[in-house]
Design a protein around this motif. Structure first.
Motif, PDB file in Angstrom:
ATOM      1  N   THR A   8       6.278  18.896  17.536  1.00 40.83           N
ATOM      2  CA  THR A   8       4.751  19.136  16.798  1.00 40.83           C
ATOM      3  C   THR A   8       4.319  17.378  16.756  1.00 40.83           C
ATOM      4  O   THR A   8       2.584  17.736  16.628  1.00 40.83           O
ATOM      5  N   GLY A   9       4.892  16.707  16.779  1.00 44.08           N
ATOM      6  CA  GLY A   9       3.675  14.865  17.168  1.00 44.08           C
ATOM      7  C   GLY A   9       3.470  15.132  15.753  1.00 44.08           C
ATOM      8  O   GLY A   9       2.242  14.113  16.007  1.00 44.08           O
ATOM      9  N   ASP A  10       4.227  15.584  14.527  1.00 42.56           N
ATOM     10  CA  ASP A  10       3.218  15.480  13.043  1.00 42.56           C
ATOM     11  C   ASP A  10       3.717  13.747  12.713  1.00 42.56           C
ATOM     12  O   ASP A  10       5.160  13.410  13.144  1.00 42.56           O
TER      13      ASP A  10
ATOM     14  N   GLU B 232      -5.124  11.887  19.487  1.00 43.88           N
ATOM     15  CA  GLU B 232      -4.035  10.972  20.154  1.00 43.88           C
ATOM     16  C   GLU B 232      -3.968  10.117  20.899  1.00 43.88           C
ATOM     17  O   GLU B 232      -3.562   9.123  21.839  1.00 43.88           O
TER      18      GLU B 232
ATOM     19  N   MET C 214       7.879  10.127  15.108  1.00 47.03           N
ATOM     20  CA  MET C 214       7.371  11.308  14.895  1.00 47.03           C
ATOM     21  C   MET C 214       8.195  12.794  15.018  1.00 47.03           C
ATOM     22  O   MET C 214       9.099  12.449  16.016  1.00 47.03           O
TER      23      MET C 214
ATOM     24  N   HIS D  21       4.275   7.486  23.653  1.00 43.74           N
ATOM     25  CA  HIS D  21       5.988   7.776  22.976  1.00 43.74           C
ATOM     26  C   HIS D  21       7.117   7.594  23.679  1.00 43.74           C
ATOM     27  O   HIS D  21       6.828   7.580  25.830  1.00 43.74           O
TER      28      HIS D  21
ATOM     29  N   GLY E 106       6.430   6.162  18.495  1.00 42.87           N
ATOM     30  CA  GLY E 106       4.815   6.395  19.308  1.00 42.87           C
ATOM     31  C   GLY E 106       4.947   4.710  18.750  1.00 42.87           C
ATOM     32  O   GLY E 106       4.529   4.265  17.732  1.00 42.87           O
TER      33      GLY E 106
ATOM     34  N   SER F 298       4.569  19.354  27.832  1.00 40.86           N
ATOM     35  CA  SER F 298       4.888  18.801  25.888  1.00 40.86           C
ATOM     36  C   SER F 298       4.927  17.355  25.608  1.00 40.86           C
ATOM     37  O   SER F 298       4.610  16.804  26.800  1.00 40.86           O
ATOM     38  N   LEU F 299       5.342  16.377  24.588  1.00 43.30           N
ATOM     39  CA  LEU F 299       5.443  15.604  24.029  1.00 43.30           C
ATOM     40  C   LEU F 299       6.343  14.799  24.900  1.00 43.30           C
ATOM     41  O   LEU F 299       6.332  13.519  25.518  1.00 43.30           O
TER      42      LEU F 299
END
Length: 719
Positions: A639-641, A606, A635, A611, A626, A274-275
């Motif tokens: 979701t990383g949006d 990406e 972010m 991150h 980020g 995951s992020l």
């Protein structure tokens, strides 16, 4: 008044001195409650690491560090070269390198314990290609300087782009199993090479270890002589490695890519899920302003040498064969270990390039000898204007018409997502002027007021492409006062997409299509799309052979898609797709294929985002910050949006409150940004921001020397 003595009471001068000495010797053995002796001296305890021996010295606070070391060596009475040794204060985690300072000035008292130890120690270094080398590094130098020396040893230019990272721990594995896996991986990687401190190299392998002097070649003015096998500069590399085993048959060993021997290696290596996992990996970056010992790094510890800053300056195949290969390797492993997302078509393109590179790397030098000059000419012609920098290259051939700014005008489908909406794309006549897109209901209304208008300065640009499905979408996140507006553009053809995508990327940086990098950006996008094409003429596709090993060319995620299928069927299916994609790259030379791989890696949405977990001022939950080469991105942690973007070009200054770990960034025309670093020292985040600012000051007309002091001013905070 004069007193007189009787003859028997009078003493000679010699008797008086003897009496004083007796008195001093009497005091010499008397220890006070604080541990000091009555004569003002005290015992300083030291441990000599080479001899595994504890030594005590009688000293005073006025003795300087150099004098302490001199007395210690005299007391040891061991014939040895002690010139590399220095004193290390364990309790304070400090090197005592200022030999003219006194013990009092350093604050050293009788309760201190010092180590007398070599400054250069062996470090087990994992290079970007996952190979392990034992490197002799100065543990008393700042990490920035130590990395520069390592890169000089390996003939890697621009060491400011690299740094050292602690090995990430897989939380799912127990410590014992993890250590066993690490030992296995070391055995799989083959023999360990042991370079010395920037001027000597030791090889540990089938032959006895030897030391070879090197001339320290590290100049952009050197004349390149190509090796026919890998395109590396022959003369500099041969001179660098001298007559060592590294130069036998292959002087540019670090410039050669080796295929992955077994898919088991991919299974054993840690893959972030995951992020948040990616953010935890970034907690391990070492502080560039402090030494290795100050950061609890021990001799023979494993550290990862990686390209930390994703801003690759003046990447030149003529001089950077090793740098190009290590960059390619870092990109390859990032994709295989799923550290960066890519589509299935992109994965097959990367697999095809990887297969092609493995194939060319495995060929004998005899097969390449006749083609070496041709390859050099091809590289010069194809890559002379291709600079792998995120700002885009500056072509030397065409300056373009500087009197007018090019414009785009075409029918483009536009979509603005809203909650609970079922509306899709709507076609508009769109014009792209300067950094603004204007949307009109029809071409005839283009002279009037636009229905929508978008200024793209500071926006986030993300591709959404599927070649086989003929989908060419551009996702725009445009900054507004309360966050980001999401807009989608859909193009009909690859050519239209390439022009609009290139214009959007430049506009996000505040540049127009008049910029010299626009045409190059268009061509790079088109070549990136071309490499993903499938279904060429079947008669040119190679037959499936056993040497392709598709499990080592694609990430495990794509193998899981076929988990219910027979292994043989899956292997043949993926091999066929890789060989199909290979036809798009089959004519590339080795160095060009590596450069194209790096370029394609940079084109992923990406790419270059580091991150960190953070809590923003006014926010209720933990989110991600980020950091890229030119902006900060707030972010969503799951979701990383992107929620909001801030450009460095609009930044006035940034400050750090070290007590509460809060970073505050002030901008020219928008509210300041404040966030608290979670689970990571805010010094790491601060260094990333300052590091990218430092890299942005580089220019080609500068010499090769680095302004270390400027780097420390921008990144160290308190030094």
């Amino acid at each position: 008044m004069c007193s007189k003595r009787f003859p028997e009471q009078q003493k000679t001068r010699g008797e008086q001195q003897s009496s004083s000495k007796d008195c001093w010797m009497a005091l010499d053995g008397i220890r006070m409650p604080d541990g000091c002796y009555a004569d003002g001296t005290w015992e300083l305890k030291m441990h000599v690491t080479d001899l595994h021996r504890d030594v005590s010295l009688r000293v005073t606070g006025e003795i300087h560090i150099g004098g302490v070391m001199l007395k210690l060596v005299e007391k040891l009475d061991v014939k040895k070269d002690w010139s590399d040794h220095a004193l290390w204060w364990e309790k304070k985690k400090t090197w005592l390198l200022k030999t003219h300072w006194t013990l009092d000035k350093y604050g050293i008292q009788a309760d201190a314990r010092l180590l007398f130890t070599p400054q250069h120690k062996l470090l087990r270094l994992q290079l970007p290609n996952m190979k392990h080398m034992k490197v002799k590094v100065n543990f008393s130098d700042r990490v920035f300087k130590a990395v520069s020396d390592i890169c000089k040893t390996f003939n890697i230019r621009h060491p400011e782009e690299l740094s050292l990272l602690r090995k990430p721990r897989d939380p799912k594995k127990k410590k014992k199993k993890l250590e066993e896996a690490e030992e296995d991986s070391l055995e799989l990687e083959g023999p360990l090479l042991t370079p010395g401190s920037a001027s000597e190299i030791i090889y540990i392998g089938p032959v006895k270890g030897s030391i070879y002097s090197s001339p320290g070649l590290y100049s952009k003015t050197m004349t390149p002589t190509y090796d026919s096998r890998d395109g590396s500069p022959l003369s500099p590399t041969s001179a660098w490695f001298g007559d060592s085993p590294l130069s036998e048959g292959n002087p540019g060993i670090l410039a050669v890519s080796q295929s992955i021997a077994s898919p088991d290696i991919l299974v054993k290596l840690y893959k972030p899920q995951s992020l948040l996992d990616k953010a935890k990996i970034n907690q391990g970056w070492l502080d560039s302003s402090r030494s290795l010992m100050e950061q609890d790094v021990k001799e023979n510890d494993v550290l990862l040498l990686r390209f930390k800053y994703h801003s690759f300056f003046d990447l030149n195949p003529k001089y950077d064969a090793i740098r190009v290969n290590q960059l390619y390797e870092q990109a390859k492993w990032a994709i295989l270990l799923e550290e960066i997302e890519c589509t299935e078509e992109e994965m097959m393109m990367f697999a095809a390039l990887q297969y092609h590179i493995n194939k060319l790397s495995g060929m004998s030098s005899d097969n390449h000898m006749n083609n070496s000059e041709k390859e050099v000419d091809e590289v010069d012609a194809a890559l002379s204007d291709l600079e792998i920098t995120l700002e885009g290259g500056k072509t030397s051939s065409t300056l373009g018409d500087i009197t007018s700014i090019p414009e785009l005008a075409d029918y483009v489908k536009v979509f603005k997502p809203k909650k609970l909406t079922l509306k899709g794309y709507k076609q508009y006549w769109c014009t792209f002027k300067d950094i603004t897109i204007s949307c009109y209901k029809s071409k005839e209304e283009a002279l009037g007021t636009p229905a929508h208008q978008m200024n793209l300065r500071g926006c986030e640009v993300t591709p959404d492409v599927n070649i086989s499905g003929q989908k060419f979408n551009i996702k725009l996140l445009i900054p507004v006062a309360d966050g980001m507006n999401e807009i989608w553009l859909r193009c009909d053809t690859e050519k239209q997409y390439a022009h609009w995508m290139a214009a959007c990327r430049l506009a996000s940086k505040g540049k127009t299509m008049a910029d010299s990098s626009y045409n190059l950006e268009v061509q790079n996008i088109l070549s990136f799309l071309k490499m993903q094409h499938m279904n060429p003429d079947p008669q040119f596709i190679e037959p499936i052979t056993t040497d392709i090993n598709p499990e080592c060319l694609v990430s495990p995620r794509y193998l899981k898609k076929y988990k219910n299928k027979q292994p043989g069927y899956v292997r043949d299916l993926i091999s066929a797709r890789i060989l199909e994609a290979h036809q798009n790259v089959a004519q590339m030379s080795l160095i060009e294929a590596k450069m194209r791989f790096i370029q394609a890696w940079q084109s992923l949405p990406e790419f270059g985002i580091t991150h960190f977990l953070a809590k923003f001022q006014g926010g209720k939950k933990e989110e991600l910050i980020g950091i890229t080469y030119n902006r900060l991105i707030r972010m969503d942690a799951h979701t990383g949006d992107a929620i909001k973007t801030w450009r460095f070009s609009n930044m006035k200054q940034w400050n750090v409150n070290w007590e509460i770990k809060m970073v505050t960034v002030e901008f020219a025309d928008e509210p300041s940004l404040s966030f608290i670093c979670a689970e990571v020292d805010c010094k790491v985040v601060h260094e990333f921001i300052g590091g990218y600012i430092f890299l942005s000051t580089r220019a080609k007309d500068q010499n090769e020397s680095l302004d270390e002091e400027m780097f420390y001013k921008l990144t160290s905070g308190w030094v």
